[in-house]
Scaffold this active site. Structure first.
Site, PDB file in Angstrom:
ATOM      1  N   GLN A 141      34.989  39.321  26.460  1.00 15.87           N
ATOM      2  CA  GLN A 141      35.881  38.212  26.806  1.00 15.87           C
ATOM      3  C   GLN A 141      36.353  38.406  28.246  1.00 15.87           C
ATOM      4  O   GLN A 141      37.040  39.386  28.556  1.00 15.87           O
ATOM      5  CB  GLN A 141      37.067  38.171  25.850  1.00 15.87           C
ATOM      6  CG  GLN A 141      37.939  36.942  26.010  1.00 15.87           C
ATOM      7  CD  GLN A 141      39.090  36.927  25.018  1.00 15.87           C
ATOM      8  OE1 GLN A 141      39.979  37.779  25.078  1.00 15.87           O
ATOM      9  NE2 GLN A 141      39.090  35.954  24.115  1.00 15.87           N
TER      10      GLN A 141
ATOM     11  N   ARG B  27      42.235  41.799  12.662  1.00 14.50           N
ATOM     12  CA  ARG B  27      42.955  42.896  12.006  1.00 14.50           C
ATOM     13  C   ARG B  27      42.233  43.407  10.762  1.00 14.50           C
ATOM     14  O   ARG B  27      42.363  44.588  10.421  1.00 14.50           O
ATOM     15  CB  ARG B  27      44.379  42.441  11.670  1.00 14.50           C
ATOM     16  CG  ARG B  27      45.181  42.145  12.916  1.00 14.50           C
ATOM     17  CD  ARG B  27      46.600  41.728  12.624  1.00 14.50           C
ATOM     18  NE  ARG B  27      47.241  41.262  13.850  1.00 14.50           N
ATOM     19  CZ  ARG B  27      48.535  40.944  13.951  1.00 14.50           C
ATOM     20  NH1 ARG B  27      49.308  41.031  12.887  1.00 14.50           N
ATOM     21  NH2 ARG B  27      49.025  40.520  15.092  1.00 14.50           N
TER      22      ARG B  27
ATOM     23  N   TYR C 283      47.330  32.546  28.429  1.00 19.31           N
ATOM     24  CA  TYR C 283      46.893  33.204  29.650  1.00 19.31           C
ATOM     25  C   TYR C 283      46.437  32.167  30.675  1.00 19.31           C
ATOM     26  O   TYR C 283      46.565  30.966  30.458  1.00 19.31           O
ATOM     27  CB  TYR C 283      45.840  34.258  29.315  1.00 19.31           C
ATOM     28  CG  TYR C 283      46.389  35.319  28.385  1.00 19.31           C
ATOM     29  CD1 TYR C 283      47.542  36.036  28.712  1.00 19.31           C
ATOM     30  CD2 TYR C 283      45.797  35.579  27.153  1.00 19.31           C
ATOM     31  CE1 TYR C 283      48.079  36.981  27.854  1.00 19.31           C
ATOM     32  CE2 TYR C 283      46.327  36.528  26.282  1.00 19.31           C
ATOM     33  CZ  TYR C 283      47.470  37.220  26.646  1.00 19.31           C
ATOM     34  OH  TYR C 283      48.009  38.157  25.791  1.00 19.31           O
TER      35      TYR C 283
ATOM     36  N   PRO D 284      37.911  39.483  19.786  1.00 14.41           N
ATOM     37  CA  PRO D 284      38.420  40.420  20.796  1.00 14.41           C
ATOM     38  C   PRO D 284      39.845  40.858  20.488  1.00 14.41           C
ATOM     39  O   PRO D 284      40.685  40.049  20.103  1.00 14.41           O
ATOM     40  CB  PRO D 284      38.353  39.610  22.098  1.00 14.41           C
ATOM     41  CG  PRO D 284      38.283  38.181  21.668  1.00 14.41           C
ATOM     42  CD  PRO D 284      37.635  38.148  20.339  1.00 14.41           C
TER      43      PRO D 284
END
Length: 358
Positions: free
Chosen positions: A99, A323, A182, A23
């Site tokens: 996600q 990436r 998070y 993600p």
């Protein structure tokens, strides 16, 4: 026989290969709504041969967004907007995944495109008050309010409702985000969780919210493949570490999680981490060895031979890249060629004329 291009079965779900799309936030939504950008962005990876395509951290409530431009799935309109995207991914042979996330004290921050640097977005400019396990700020961000018991219960319900919407929108795999500093990672780590109630102190208490959320997600979408992303290391003294991750991953499996996506870091600004090719793979290997669970490895994985070697060594069951997929949306097609056999990859019929023969 390439392990990278061998199918894997997880909880009754078959994924065509083991090179997946991790993600990645796009910071391109309005009011949480995915749009044409997300459709093209995600579907191209399926055409490029990915086994699973995981949509970005998607907030289960408005205040759970990392930035005002993050995607959401807290209402039915958003779920309806996701549906054609999941259909496009599935039509190209990949498993659509999402996600489910809440950013906690790292919510309401400027997107990279805002030109305002890092930090919290003021309420007068589209930001909002943030929530966390404790009223402890991430360096340079606004101080969050501590969640009370009623707010925690509501959050569990929100994850469950989001899971039901995600399944209804066509997502076959649901990843609960407990990494990168998070909200759920904040509950897990003693560096950010200073609570003295049933959600703080002992490891059992710090993991309680995650396990309640897994139960809610599993109940709401019992046929979905349930996954968890952990940061297996805070890279800071006194923080969350590999041993605690392994223990909680085992508990998560007992609550329905069938796959562990292993990353690291993101909780504190003073983390000390050295990056480089495959720099987080050893963490996935540690979780796999300690738990016996299927795991995914991440961290600067950029070539087919590198990914194949990770699987062949037994360090992981799946490789997730981020990436490298942005640099090359046909990463899997290229990786097969790098391994000496372009036919290993699931080439779309429309692209076969470009396939190089050995």
């Amino acid at each position: 026989m390439s392990q990278l291009f061998t199918p894997i079965e997880l909880a009754g779900h078959t994924v065509r290969n083991r090179l997946w799309v991790a993600p990645m936030c796009m910071y391109s939504a309005t009011d949480g709504m995915p749009n044409d950008w997300h459709h093209v962005h995600l579907a191209q990876f399926a055409a490029g041969g990915a086994g699973m395509v995981i949509a970005e951290a998607t907030a289960v409530v408005p205040e759970g967004r990392i930035s005002p431009e993050d995607t959401g799935i807290w209402n039915d309109a958003q779920a309806e907007a996701w549906a054609p995207i999941t259909a496009a991914i599935r039509a190209r042979g990949a498993v659509p995944a999402i996600q489910l996330a809440h950013a906690g004290r790292k919510a309401s921050t400027w997107s990279p495109f805002a030109g305002r640097g890092h930090g919290s977005v003021p309420e007068g400019e589209g930001g909002w008050p943030t929530l966390a396990p404790s009223a402890v700020a991430f360096d340079g961000y606004a101080t969050p309010a501590e969640l009370d018991a009623a707010q925690i219960d509501a959050l569990v319900d929100a994850f469950g409702a989001a899971a039901a919407r995600a399944w209804g929108a066509g997502f076959e795999a649901l990843e609960v985000h407990a990494a990168h500093g998070y909200l759920l990672h904040e509950f897990l780590s003693p560096l950010s969780n200073h609570r003295t109630d049933e959600y703080g102190g002992s490891l059992e208490n710090r993991a309680r919210l995650l396990l309640r959320i897994l139960d809610a997600v599993r109940e709401a979408a019992p046929e979905a493949l349930l996954m968890v992303r952990f940061s297996a290391q805070d890279w800071a003294d006194g923080g969350w570490d590999l041993a605690q991750t392994a223990t909680v991953a085992t508990w998560a499996a007992a609550h329905g999680a069938a796959f562990v996506d292993v990353s690291s870091g993101g909780l504190v600004a003073h983390q000390k981490i050295t990056t480089g090719p495959g720099y987080q793979v050893h963490l996935a290997a540690g979780i796999r060895e300690a738990t016996g669970l299927p795991v995914g490895a991440v961290g600067e994985i950029t070539t087919g031979p590198q990914a194949e070697a990770i699987l062949a060594s037994g360090e992981a069951d799946v490789v997730l890249a981020a990436r490298e997929w942005l640099r090359d949306p046909h990463f899997a097609l290229r990786a097969a060629g790098e391994l000496g056999d372009a036919d290993l990859a699931p080439w779309p019929a429309q692209y076969l004329r470009a396939r190089r023969r050995a």
